[in-house]
Enzyme design. Sequence first.
Site, mmCIF file in Angstrom:
data_model
loop_
_atom_site.group_PDB
_atom_site.id
_atom_site.type_symbol
_atom_site.label_atom_id
_atom_site.label_comp_id
_atom_site.label_asym_id
_atom_site.label_seq_id
_atom_site.Cartn_x
_atom_site.Cartn_y
_atom_site.Cartn_z
ATOM 1 N N TYR A 240 8.616 -8.576 15.578
ATOM 2 C CA TYR A 240 8.455 -7.577 14.519
ATOM 3 C C TYR A 240 9.193 -6.297 14.881
ATOM 4 O O TYR A 240 9.997 -5.776 14.093
ATOM 5 C CB TYR A 240 6.979 -7.296 14.272
ATOM 6 N N ASP B 157 14.611 -9.443 -5.260
ATOM 7 C CA ASP B 157 14.686 -10.099 -3.951
ATOM 8 C C ASP B 157 15.691 -9.322 -3.110
ATOM 9 O O ASP B 157 16.901 -9.501 -3.249
ATOM 10 C CB ASP B 157 15.120 -11.555 -4.117
ATOM 11 N N GLN C 135 0.813 -1.220 0.000
ATOM 12 C CA GLN C 135 0.000 0.000 0.000
ATOM 13 C C GLN C 135 0.845 1.267 0.000
ATOM 14 O O GLN C 135 0.565 2.213 -0.737
ATOM 15 C CB GLN C 135 -0.978 -0.004 1.168
ATOM 16 N N ALA D 98 8.762 -4.637 3.684
ATOM 17 C CA ALA D 98 8.868 -5.064 5.077
ATOM 18 C C ALA D 98 8.070 -6.343 5.309
ATOM 19 O O ALA D 98 7.106 -6.622 4.595
ATOM 20 C CB ALA D 98 8.364 -3.975 6.024
ATOM 21 N N TYR D 99 8.494 -7.100 6.297
ATOM 22 C CA TYR D 99 7.704 -8.215 6.815
ATOM 23 C C TYR D 99 6.821 -7.601 7.891
ATOM 24 O O TYR D 99 7.322 -7.158 8.929
ATOM 25 C CB TYR D 99 8.629 -9.279 7.404
ATOM 26 N N THR D 100 5.526 -7.533 7.667
ATOM 27 C CA THR D 100 4.632 -6.799 8.565
ATOM 28 C C THR D 100 3.615 -7.676 9.297
ATOM 29 O O THR D 100 2.725 -7.154 9.969
ATOM 30 C CB THR D 100 3.869 -5.712 7.789
ATOM 31 N N THR E 100 8.887 1.912 12.076
ATOM 32 C CA THR E 100 7.597 1.746 12.743
ATOM 33 C C THR E 100 7.585 2.202 14.198
ATOM 34 O O THR E 100 8.639 2.274 14.850
ATOM 35 C CB THR E 100 7.203 0.253 12.691
ATOM 36 N N TRP F 144 0.218 2.904 12.123
ATOM 37 C CA TRP F 144 -1.195 2.701 11.786
ATOM 38 C C TRP F 144 -1.509 3.145 10.350
ATOM 39 O O TRP F 144 -2.423 3.925 10.096
ATOM 40 C CB TRP F 144 -2.089 3.445 12.765
#
Length: 294
Positions: free
Chosen positions: A125, A36, A11, A60-62, A101, A149
């Site tokens: 995370y 990658d 997004q 990111a791995y979210t 984050t 958020w």
Amino acid sequence: MRVLITGAGGQLGKCLQDSFKESGHEVIAAGRSELDITNSRSVEGFVLAHEPDVIVNAAAYTAVDKAEAEPDLAFKVNAEAVANLAAAVNKIGAFLIHVSTDYVFDGSSTRPYREIDSVNPMGVYGKSKLAGEREAEKANRYVIVRAAWIFSEYGSNFLKTMVRLAGERDSLAIVNDQIGTPTYAGDLASALRVLAEKPPVNGTYHFSGGHHCSWYGFAQEIFQACGDLKADFQFPVVNPIPTSEFPTPAKRPAFSVLDGSLLEARVGIREGSWADSLRDVCSKVLEADDSAQK
């Protein structure tokens, strides 16, 4: 300016593409199928081949809860990959913008978090994202921007989940004791574009999405906006609950409000306004849902 956007399919990545293209910049959009970022040789080869002026890392791995069971993968994507990008930008003298984050904090504060506040991530995370910040700092030219958020008309996020559930359930239970600042990805993308155009001194900055609320309060605002836009919108009954009644594998920060005043003072970037963006985003989501049902 030539800009490489990693995580281009997410997004934020899509909003970044919109913002940079609308401003006339050349965009190299790289999702997982194009690059990658966990492979150092692939990153180096891709960057040397395209020679971007700026790399914006929105990848990111979210999966916050899943990360508790997949720590190696979370660190590979959120930290090791950032090291690859930092090494690559150093080879060509590019500028790295890395998105981080609020989860680097433990949520125990009673005032908005400033950049100088002590970090203390509670789960995998947050720890992996903090490790990524440390790798980004190895770039000769870098900026780290923390946000919280995030929502938009793209991808998967809280707003889109609420709209979907409103059509499926008569009632919803939403946590009311986690406080944060919803942030429209389009506002964040615009801020990152300005940083790319006018790079400040190396450092970490917070981008605030506007005024703070709880997840319950945000859900109420979403449903009100949808109701104003669509006469037959199904309003579910929304019940506020404490976090203790909604246990998850990963612990969430109880307070995730970020102070964005430093970014405004140094670069002139004012905080976003999720309230101003909410109606437009809800309109796009509802329209997409209606089209999908036809």
